[in-house]
Design a protein around this motif. Structure first.
Motif, short mmCIF file in Angstrom:
data_model
loop_
_atom_site.label_atom_id
_atom_site.label_comp_id
_atom_site.label_asym_id
_atom_site.label_seq_id
_atom_site.Cartn_x
_atom_site.Cartn_y
_atom_site.Cartn_z
N GLU A 258 0.84 -1.20 0.00
CA GLU A 258 0.00 0.00 0.00
C GLU A 258 0.87 1.24 0.00
O GLU A 258 1.97 1.26 0.56
CB GLU A 258 -0.92 0.00 1.21
N GLU A 259 0.37 2.28 -0.67
CA GLU A 259 1.14 3.53 -0.76
C GLU A 259 1.31 4.15 0.61
O GLU A 259 0.34 4.23 1.38
CB GLU A 259 0.42 4.52 -1.67
N PRO A 260 2.52 4.57 0.97
CA PRO A 260 2.72 5.27 2.24
C PRO A 260 1.86 6.53 2.29
O PRO A 260 1.86 7.32 1.34
CB PRO A 260 4.22 5.61 2.25
N GLY A 261 1.14 6.72 3.34
CA GLY A 261 0.28 7.88 3.44
C GLY A 261 1.05 9.11 3.90
O GLY A 261 2.23 9.04 4.25
N GLY A 262 0.38 10.24 3.89
CA GLY A 262 0.98 11.49 4.36
C GLY A 262 1.40 12.40 3.23
O GLY A 262 1.73 11.95 2.13
N ASP A 263 1.37 13.69 3.52
CA ASP A 263 1.74 14.68 2.52
C ASP A 263 3.20 14.52 2.09
O ASP A 263 3.53 14.75 0.92
CB ASP A 263 1.53 16.09 3.07
N THR A 270 5.46 12.29 -6.13
CA THR A 270 5.26 13.17 -7.28
C THR A 270 6.58 13.49 -7.96
O THR A 270 6.69 13.45 -9.19
CB THR A 270 4.56 14.46 -6.84
N LEU A 271 7.60 13.80 -7.17
CA LEU A 271 8.90 14.14 -7.74
C LEU A 271 9.53 12.94 -8.43
O LEU A 271 10.16 13.08 -9.49
CB LEU A 271 9.83 14.68 -6.65
N LEU A 272 9.38 11.75 -7.86
CA LEU A 272 9.93 10.56 -8.50
C LEU A 272 9.21 10.28 -9.82
O LEU A 272 9.84 9.90 -10.81
CB LEU A 272 9.82 9.35 -7.57
N VAL A 298 14.22 16.48 -4.83
CA VAL A 298 14.03 15.08 -4.42
C VAL A 298 14.69 14.85 -3.05
O VAL A 298 14.11 14.21 -2.17
CB VAL A 298 14.62 14.12 -5.47
N ALA A 299 15.90 15.36 -2.88
CA ALA A 299 16.61 15.18 -1.61
C ALA A 299 15.84 15.79 -0.45
O ALA A 299 15.68 15.17 0.61
CB ALA A 299 18.01 15.79 -1.71
N ARG A 300 15.36 17.01 -0.63
CA ARG A 300 14.60 17.66 0.45
C ARG A 300 13.31 16.89 0.75
O ARG A 300 12.93 16.71 1.92
CB ARG A 300 14.29 19.11 0.08
N ALA A 301 12.63 16.45 -0.30
CA ALA A 301 11.39 15.71 -0.10
C ALA A 301 11.65 14.39 0.60
O ALA A 301 10.87 13.96 1.46
CB ALA A 301 10.70 15.48 -1.45
N PHE A 302 12.75 13.72 0.24
CA PHE A 302 13.07 12.46 0.90
C PHE A 302 13.35 12.68 2.38
O PHE A 302 12.86 11.92 3.24
CB PHE A 302 14.29 11.80 0.26
N PHE A 305 10.16 13.27 4.20
CA PHE A 305 9.45 12.00 4.32
C PHE A 305 10.06 11.13 5.40
O PHE A 305 9.35 10.55 6.23
CB PHE A 305 9.47 11.29 2.96
N HIS A 306 11.38 11.05 5.41
CA HIS A 306 12.09 10.23 6.39
C HIS A 306 11.81 10.70 7.81
O HIS A 306 11.60 9.90 8.73
CB HIS A 306 13.58 10.27 6.09
N ASP A 307 11.80 12.02 7.99
CA ASP A 307 11.56 12.56 9.33
C ASP A 307 10.11 12.38 9.77
O ASP A 307 9.83 12.26 10.97
CB ASP A 307 11.93 14.05 9.37
N ALA A 308 9.18 12.37 8.81
CA ALA A 308 7.76 12.27 9.15
C ALA A 308 7.35 10.84 9.51
O ALA A 308 6.49 10.64 10.37
CB ALA A 308 6.90 12.78 7.99
#
Length: 352
Positions: A258-263, A270-272, A298-302, A305-308
């Protein structure tokens, strides 16, 4: 579904409409899709119906309706709407199947994810000045257009600098060609930059700004902190490998269920998905800075995501399907970062 996939899907719909005699118009070589502008609907939009309306002797909205009927229901597309005079607006399917398909494509293609044949048959013949920023830019432009199926022949208008070899540059021909690559000069020689910054920071410093802007080449390119975009990109790549090593120790394997949830996960996805379009745009416009900025995003978004939501169990948590999906998304981000850095001629270390 990536933007390139969506473009091909709409193009196939045009061909089908023409074959079925529902639309009498020449089939374009390609269909352009773009991110929906603020205030618009859906994820992507295309003006192809407006382009075909004249030749088809129909209103753009009628053409859009013909195409909408043939695109709706395609796997990966959740909704197709018609807005304004005849714009097609696409909302992509955020289901587990769409997520798994994107993850599978990245995993299958590896660092070559985003390479394609959109420019197949094209030949780029251009030359650059005997100056380090022009030489590095031309080198990357050649690699970008080749990644999209084109051929490239790069020449030099003057005498090559022997120090360019230390930046991984091989001069293909010492001859001028009509097309020119002329970024604002670096204001320093390759040797001077290499002594102060090394090859990776030199290449990033020369490539990250747009060609018409001056390249800031200060010592801040060596700072290991969030303010240094090169460090941020390479740190994000190294962090992905740290996650993979940690997952192996914990017995966690990546599995795009299942797709990981969250903004944060949505922004990264989206970036990938946009990566193939970013590579194609950088190649078409001969603009390596577009790729560099995309990798930074991509780096900032990753990292957000990692922190969230950690891809690995924390504390007493047990490994779950959510962890496996997050790990798959993280690994896909690392693959995109590695492939992009490679096209820029910059190393992607697994440890920082």
């Amino acid at each position: 579904m990536t933007p390139a996939d969506l473009s091909m899907t709409v193009l196939r719909a045009v061909r089908r409409a023409v074959d079925e005699n529902a639309l009498r118009a020449p089939v374009p070589a390609r269909v352009r899709v773009e991110r929906t502008r603020p205030g618009g609907r859906g994820d992507y939009a295309s003006a192809v119906a407006l382009q075909l309306a004249g030749p088809a002797a129909l209103s753009a909205r009628d053409v859009a309706e013909i195409l909408r009927e043939r695109v709706a229901g395609t796997p990966g597309i959740g909704r197709v709407e018609i807005t304004g005079p005849g714009f097609l607006n696409f909302t992509l399917d955020a289901s587990a199947d769409a997520f798994a398909t994107l993850m599978a494509r990245v995993r299958e293609q590896g660092p070559r994810y985003g390479h394609g044949d959109a420019l197949a048959g094209d030949l780029l013949r251009c030359s650059h000045a005997s100056e380090v920023r022009a030489a590095v830019t031309a080198d990357v432009v050649g690699g970008l257009v080749r990644s999209q199926g084109a051929r490239a022949h790069i020449g030099c208008d003057g005498v090559p600098d022997p120090d360019w070899a230390r930046l991984g540059i091989t001069v293909e021909a010492e001859e001028p060609f009509p097309a020119k690559i002329r970024p604002v000069p670096a204001g320093a020689t390759a040797g001077e930059l290499l002594r102060r910054l090394g090859p990776d920071a030199t290449r990033w410093g020369l490539l990250r700004p747009a060609g018409h802007d001056r390249a800031p080449l200060g010592d801040d390119l060596l700072v290991q902190g969030e303010g240094n975009a090169l460090f941020l990109v390479r740190y994000a790549h190294a962090r992905v490998h740290a996650l993979t090593r940690g997952a192996a120790l914990l017995g966690v394997t990546s599995e795009p269920g299942e797709e990981p949830g969250g903004d944060e996960a949505g922004a990264l996805l989206t970036l990938l998905a946009d990566h193939p379009a970013a590579l194609l745009a950088a190649a078409r416009h001969r603009a390596p800075d577009r790729l560099a900025r995309h990798l930074e995003a991509v780096a900032r978004a990753f990292l957000d995501f990692h922190d969230a939501a950690s891809p690995l169990p924390v504390g007493d948590e047990k490994p779950s399907a959510a962890h496996r999906s997050r790990l798959a998304l993280a690994e896909a981000a690392g693959t995109v970062l590695a492939g992009g850095l490679s096209l820029l001629g910059i190393s992607a270390p697994e440890h920082l």
